[in-house]
Design a protein around this motif. Structure first.
Motif, PDB file in Angstrom:
ATOM      1  N   THR A 158       6.238   0.274  -7.824  1.00 43.49           N
ATOM      2  CA  THR A 158       4.538   0.680  -8.398  1.00 43.49           C
ATOM      3  C   THR A 158       4.550   0.696  -9.435  1.00 43.49           C
ATOM      4  O   THR A 158       5.231   1.365 -10.100  1.00 43.49           O
ATOM      5  N   CYS A 159       2.869   1.262  -9.728  1.00 46.33           N
ATOM      6  CA  CYS A 159       2.823   1.754 -10.655  1.00 46.33           C
ATOM      7  C   CYS A 159       1.797   3.580 -11.144  1.00 46.33           C
ATOM      8  O   CYS A 159       0.806   2.807  -9.710  1.00 46.33           O
ATOM      9  N   ALA A 186      -6.695  -4.417   7.495  1.00 47.28           N
ATOM     10  CA  ALA A 186      -5.911  -5.292   6.049  1.00 47.28           C
ATOM     11  C   ALA A 186      -7.131  -5.237   5.010  1.00 47.28           C
ATOM     12  O   ALA A 186      -7.054  -5.432   3.740  1.00 47.28           O
ATOM     13  N   ARG A 187      -7.961  -4.397   5.267  1.00 52.27           N
ATOM     14  CA  ARG A 187      -9.220  -4.134   3.957  1.00 52.27           C
ATOM     15  C   ARG A 187      -9.162  -3.352   3.297  1.00 52.27           C
ATOM     16  O   ARG A 187      -9.864  -3.144   2.328  1.00 52.27           O
ATOM     17  N   VAL A 188      -7.972  -2.743   3.514  1.00 50.19           N
ATOM     18  CA  VAL A 188      -8.164  -1.395   2.882  1.00 50.19           C
ATOM     19  C   VAL A 188      -7.499  -1.822   1.263  1.00 50.19           C
ATOM     20  O   VAL A 188      -6.211  -2.867   1.195  1.00 50.19           O
ATOM     21  N   PRO A 189      -8.251  -1.539   0.397  1.00 47.90           N
ATOM     22  CA  PRO A 189      -7.767  -1.932  -1.160  1.00 47.90           C
ATOM     23  C   PRO A 189      -5.846  -1.963  -1.467  1.00 47.90           C
ATOM     24  O   PRO A 189      -5.280  -2.779  -1.794  1.00 47.90           O
ATOM     25  N   TRP A 194       1.465  -7.619  -3.661  1.00 45.41           N
ATOM     26  CA  TRP A 194       2.353  -7.282  -3.854  1.00 45.41           C
ATOM     27  C   TRP A 194       1.783  -7.434  -5.473  1.00 45.41           C
ATOM     28  O   TRP A 194       3.130  -7.448  -6.693  1.00 45.41           O
ATOM     29  N   ASP A 195       0.778  -6.402  -5.739  1.00 41.88           N
ATOM     30  CA  ASP A 195       0.234  -6.332  -7.149  1.00 41.88           C
ATOM     31  C   ASP A 195       0.174  -4.987  -7.283  1.00 41.88           C
ATOM     32  O   ASP A 195      -1.231  -4.432  -8.016  1.00 41.88           O
ATOM     33  N   PHE A 234      -4.303  -2.733  -9.371  1.00 42.37           N
ATOM     34  CA  PHE A 234      -4.098  -1.442  -8.235  1.00 42.37           C
ATOM     35  C   PHE A 234      -4.613  -0.149  -8.689  1.00 42.37           C
ATOM     36  O   PHE A 234      -5.180   0.566  -8.914  1.00 42.37           O
ATOM     37  N   ALA A 235      -3.331   0.187  -9.821  1.00 44.26           N
ATOM     38  CA  ALA A 235      -3.415   1.263 -11.035  1.00 44.26           C
ATOM     39  C   ALA A 235      -4.288   0.923 -11.559  1.00 44.26           C
ATOM     40  O   ALA A 235      -4.794   1.501 -12.415  1.00 44.26           O
TER      41      ALA A 235
END
Length: 738
Positions: free
Chosen positions: A338-339, A623-626, A634-635, A639-640
Motif C-alpha cells: 500500500t502507500c 462496500a461504500r467505505v472509501p 486494488w488502488d 487512496f493515499a
C-alpha cells in the motif's frame, strides 16, 4: 539538486550544527607540566567529546585534553570516559583539534574505553540531523544508533574484507522488476552509481520461492553492489528480515535482529563498520548501520508502527533513511503493498518518483475481493451486515479448503478481550482497588488465577480479601468509606476461565452489573483464539492453526488448513492461500485514529498479497467505505493521494508539521508560553490525557518545521538549565494524535 522549501527533507536540515563550544579562544603554547602530572599529546591535543547526558541544555560537544599516554588510542569515533559534572560519564570522541576556544582549564580524558572507532563521521552527522529534526539530543540518538560494546567480540580476529565487485557474482533468478514500466531503468540507475528515489507500490502474489517483494529488494541491492556501493534494508520485524535474507542468499550480507542477542548483534554490526560487509538487513535500528559508501536505502512497509521508535527522540525509520539518503547522495526505495500519506508526499513534492505496475498485471495477480456489505450480497443474505461470519464468508472458506490453506485475519488477539453485561449491554468494569493500591503478591496471584481452568478456592479467597496485606484498608477513606476503584475492562482468557481485569489482574468472579444487577456477561470483542475455537467446531475435520502474539508461524504447507492470524503475524503459505477472509472490519475502521483508514488498508493488502492470483477474498465491511473501494480496485495510490489532500485541507500531518507536548498540566502550559514558536503556529489544547497528564499540540506549515523543532529544543534546554522538577515529553510528528 536544490530541493524546494516544502520538500520532506529540506536542505537546511543537512547543514552542520553551529559551533557550540564555550566562547573565547586560546592559541597559547602548551605549558610545561609539573613533575608527576599528566602531559597533553604533542599532536592535536584537544578532543571534542559528545557526553552521554539527556539534558537538552548540555547538547553540545565539550573540549578535553588528550593525555600523552592515550594519544594512539584516542581516535575519532572511539568510546571514552570523561569527568563531567563531578562524575565519570561515557562519551564519544568526535574529532581531535590543535587548539580549543575555551579559555579556562581543560580536563583530561579519563580513559579510552575502546580504540574501535564505532562512531563514523557519517553516522555522527546523521545523528545530529535526526536530533535537530525531532527536537532531541544527540546523545539520545546515539543510544539508538550505536549498540552497546562487547569487549570479547571486539577482540575477535577480523575476517578478510571482500574485494570490490566480488558480491556481484550471484545473479537474481528471474526479473521481479519487469512488471513495472520504470523498474528496469531504476535498476540501471543503481548499477550506474546514480541515486534514484522511488515510492514503490509492490504487486501482490506468491512465487515459487515465496513472496515476490523480497526478491525485488534483493535485485535492487545486487544492482547497487554492481555499482560499487553498499545498501541498507529496513523491514518491520524479524519475519520480514528472514524473507529478505533468504532472497539475498549468495550475496554477502548481515541480518541484524533483536532476537540475536547483544553479542551476536554487535559482531554483525562490527562487520559492517569494518567494511567486511556492504549490505545490512534489519529492523528499525538498521537505519543507522555504518555501511560505508551507501548507495541505496530501502524501507519496506513504512506504514507499520514498528518503524517508529518508542525511545526519545522518537524518530521514524523512514525519516532517518530519508535524511541519510540526502546527506550521502544515495538512492532510496520506499516500498509496500500500500502507500502511506507520507510516501505520497514524497512523490507530490518531487523528492521521489512513483514506481507502480501496469493495471493489467495488477488485475492478473490480485485476488478477487468481495465485501459482505454490497447490495447483491445483502439481497441474498439479509443478516450479512450483522453476522460475524455471514454466508459469503462461509462459502469462501468451504470452497478454499477444497484447494489448500485459507487465511482468516482477526484484528484482535486473545480470547474475549472485552466483556459487557448480558442484560443491559453496559461495559463490564473492574470494581476492585486500583493497581497501585494492590499488594504485588495479590497482583501476581490474580494473574495466575486468570489462566484457563479458573482459580483455586484459596487463591480466589486471597484475591477477594485483598491478600491480607492491609491494601484494602489503606485504600479506603476515613470511617470505612470506599476508596478509589480500578474500573479496568474485564476480559476472559479462555472458555473455562473466570473474568479478570486487564489493568490490575484481579479476578472478578463475584462481578455484578452496577446498572441492572445481572451477573452474566457477553462478548463485545472476539479475539483470535476464540475465533479459532469456533472455526474448529464448524470445520471439525480441518486442522486449525493460530499465529499471533503467543506464537508466530512463519510458513504453512499446501495442505488444507484454517490459519487464524492477527495482522502482521500471517504465515507465508506454500503456493499462496486459496481464500482469505478479513473479519471485523469495523474494529479497524472504527478506531479513533487519524490513520485508521490507512492502517486498515495496509493490514488488508498485506494479508491479501499472500493469496493466489484470482483467489476469493472476503472483507467484512461496507462496500461504500472509501477504504473498501480502494481494496476492491486494488488502488492504494489513489487512496493515499486523496488522504493527503484531505489532511492538507484539515491541517493534519504530513501536510503540516506537528509537535506534541505531554506532561503535568502546569509544566505543559509553562513550556507552551516560553517556547518561541515560529510565526503562523497554532497551539491546540492542552487537553487531559491518561495518567493525569495534559497534552498540547503545536501545528506549523511544513517549511517551518525546522524552526518549530529548534524552538522546542531551546525551551526544553531552558527548563533543564533551571532544573525544572516536571518533565515535558516532546514528540515531533507523532503517529498517534488522539
Amino acid at each position: 539538486m536544490t530541493e524546494p522549501t516544502s520538500a520532506p527533507y529540506p536542505q537546511e536540515a543537512l547543514l552542520p550544527a553551529p559551533e557550540q563550544s564555550p566562547p573565547a579562544a586560546s592559541g597559547r603554547p602548551r605549558p610545561r607540566a609539573a613533575k608527576g602530572a599528566r602531559e597533553a599529546a604533542e599532536s592535536l591535543p584537544v578532543a571534542r567529546v559528545v557526553v552521554d547526558t539527556p539534558l537538552p541544555h548540555l547538547d553540545r560537544p565539550f573540549d578535553y585534553l588528550v593525555p600523552d599516554s592515550l594519544d594512539a588510542q584516542a581516535v575519532p569515533g572511539c568510546r571514552v570516559r570523561v569527568r563531567f559534572g563531578g562524575q565519570l560519564a561515557d562519551g564519544f570522541l568526535l574529532e581531535r583539534a590543535a587548539v580549543s576556544e575555551h579559555t579556562g582549564r581543560l580536563a583530561f580524558l579519563e580513559r579510552v574505553v575502546s580504540p574501535e572507532p564505532v562512531l563514523t563521521p557519517e553516522i555522527a552527522g546523521l545523528a545530529r540531523s535526526v536530533a535537530d529534526r525531532y527536537a532531541g539530543t544527540m546523545s539520545d540518538v546515539l543510544r539508538l544508533a550505536v549498540p552497546p560494546r562487547h569487549a570479547r567480540v571486539e577482540a575477535e580476529a577480523r575476517t578478510p574484507a571482500r574485494v570490490p565487485g566480488e558480491e556481484t557474482a550471484q545473479a537474481a533468478d528471474g526479473d521481479p522488476w519487469s512488471a513495472y514500466p520504470a523498474g528496469p531503468s531504476f535498476l540501471a540507475a543503481l548499477a550506474d552509481g546514480r541515486s534514484p528515489r522511488a515510492v514503490w507500490t509492490a504487486l501482490p502474489g506468491i512465487g515459487a520461492d515465496g513472496p515476490v517483494w523480497p526478491r525485488a529488494i534483493a535485485a535492487a541491492v545486487r544492482a547497487t553492489l554492481a555499482g560499487g556501493r553498499g545498501a541498507v534494508v529496513v523491514v518491520p520485524d524479524g519475519k520480514d528480515v528472514a524473507l529478505v535474507a533468504e532472497a539475498l542468499a549468495g550475496t554477502p550480507h548481515v541480518a541484524i535482529t533483536a532476537d540475536l542477542g547483544p553479542a551476536e548483534r554487535y559482531r554483525r554490526w562490527l562487520k559492517a563498520l569494518r567494511g567486511e560487509i556492504k549490505v545490512v538487513v534489519g529492523n528499525r535500528p538498521a537505519a543507522f548501520a555504518p555501511v560505508a559508501d551507501l548507495g541505496l536505502a530501502v524501507i519496506w512497509d513504512d506504514g507499520d508502527d514498528l518503524h517508529s521508535d518508542r525511545h526519545a527522540p522518537y524518530p521514524h525509520a523512514r525519516e532517518v533513511l530519508g535524511l541519510r539518503a540526502q546527506r550521502a547522495d544515495a538512492a532510496m526505495l520506499t516500498g509496500g503493498h500500500t502507500c502511506t500519506a507520507e510516501a505520497a508526499l514524497l512523490v507530490a513534492t518531487g523528492w521521489a518518483a512513483p514506481l507502480t505496475p501496469d493495471r493489467e498485471v495488477v488485475r492478473a495477480r490480485a485476488p478477487r475481493v468481495r465485501p459482505t456489505g454490497d447490495d447483491a450480497e445483502l439481497a441474498r443474505d439479509e443478516a450479512a451486515r450483522a453476522a460475524r461470519l455471514p454466508s459469503l464468508a462461509w462459502r469462501a472458506l468451504r470452497h478454499g479448503l477444497d484447494h489448500g490453506p485459507v487465511l482468516v485475519q482477526v484484528p484482535r488477539r486473545g480470547y474475549l478481550p472485552a466483556l459487557a453485561c448480558q442484560h443491559c449491554r453496559a461495559p463490564a468494569r473492574c470494581s476492585g482497588l486500583p493497581p497501585v493500591a494492590l499488594d504485588p503478591a495479590v497482583r501476581a496471584a490474580a494473574q495466575v488465577a486468570a489462566l484457563p481452568g479458573g482459580p483455586s478456592p484459596a487463591v480466589r479467597a486471597r484475591v477477594a480479601s485483598g491478600g491480607g496485606s492491609g491494601a484494602a484498608s489503606r485504600a479506603a477513606g476515613e470511617g470505612g468509606a470506599p476508596g478509589p476503584v480500578c474500573s479496568g475492562p474485564l476480559a476472559l482468557r479462555g472458555g473455562h476461565a473466570m473474568p479478570y481485569c486487564r489493568w490490575c489482574g484481579r479476578i472478578a468472579g463475584d462481578w455484578r452489573c452496577p446498572h441492572c444487577g445481572s451477573a452474566r456477561v457477553r462478548a463485545v470483542i472476539v479475539g483470535a483464539r476464540r475465533t479459532a475455537e469456533e472455526l474448529g467446531r464448524a470445520f471439525p475435520s480441518v486442522a486449525v492453526r493460530t499465529s499471533g502474539r503467543d506464537g508466530v508461524l512463519t510458513h504453512v504447507g499446501p495442505a488444507p488448513a484454517l490459519v487464524v492470524a492477527t495482522p502482521g503475524a500471517e504465515p507465508v503459505p506454500e503456493g499462496g492461500y486459496a481464500a482469505v477472509v478479513l473479519l471485523d472490519g469495523w474494529a479497524l475502521l472504527g478506531r479513533p485514529d487519524l490513520r485508521a483508514g490507512e492502517e486498515a488498508l495496509r493490514r488488508w493488502t498485506n494479508a491479501a498479497a499472500l493469496a493466489r492470483p484470482g483467489a476469493e477474498l472476503v472483507v467484512l465491511a461496507d462496500a461504500r467505505v472509501p477504504v473498501v473501494q480502494a481494496l476492491l480496485r486494488w488502488d492504494p495510490v489513489t487512496f493515499a493521494e486523496r488522504e493527503l489532500d484531505d489532511r492538507a485541507e484539515l491541517g493534519f500531518p504530513p501536510a503540516v508539521r506537528m509537535a506534541a507536548l505531554t506532561g503535568p498540566a502546569a509544566a505543559v502550559r509553562e513550556m507552551v508560553a516560553d517556547a518561541r514558536v515560529p510565526g503562523g503556529a497554532q497551539v491546540l489544547g492542552p487537553v487531559p490525557v491518561e495518567g493525569g497528564l495534559e497534552r498540547a499540540m503545536i501545528r506549523v506549515p511544513r517549511h517551518r518545521g525546522a524552526a518549530l523543532a529548534a524552538a522546542l529544543k531551546a525551551a526544553s534546554g531552558a527548563r533543564s538549565a533551571r532544573k525544572a522538577a516536571d518533565v515535558v515529553r516532546v514528540n515531533v510528528d507523532p503517529l498517534d494524535l488522539v
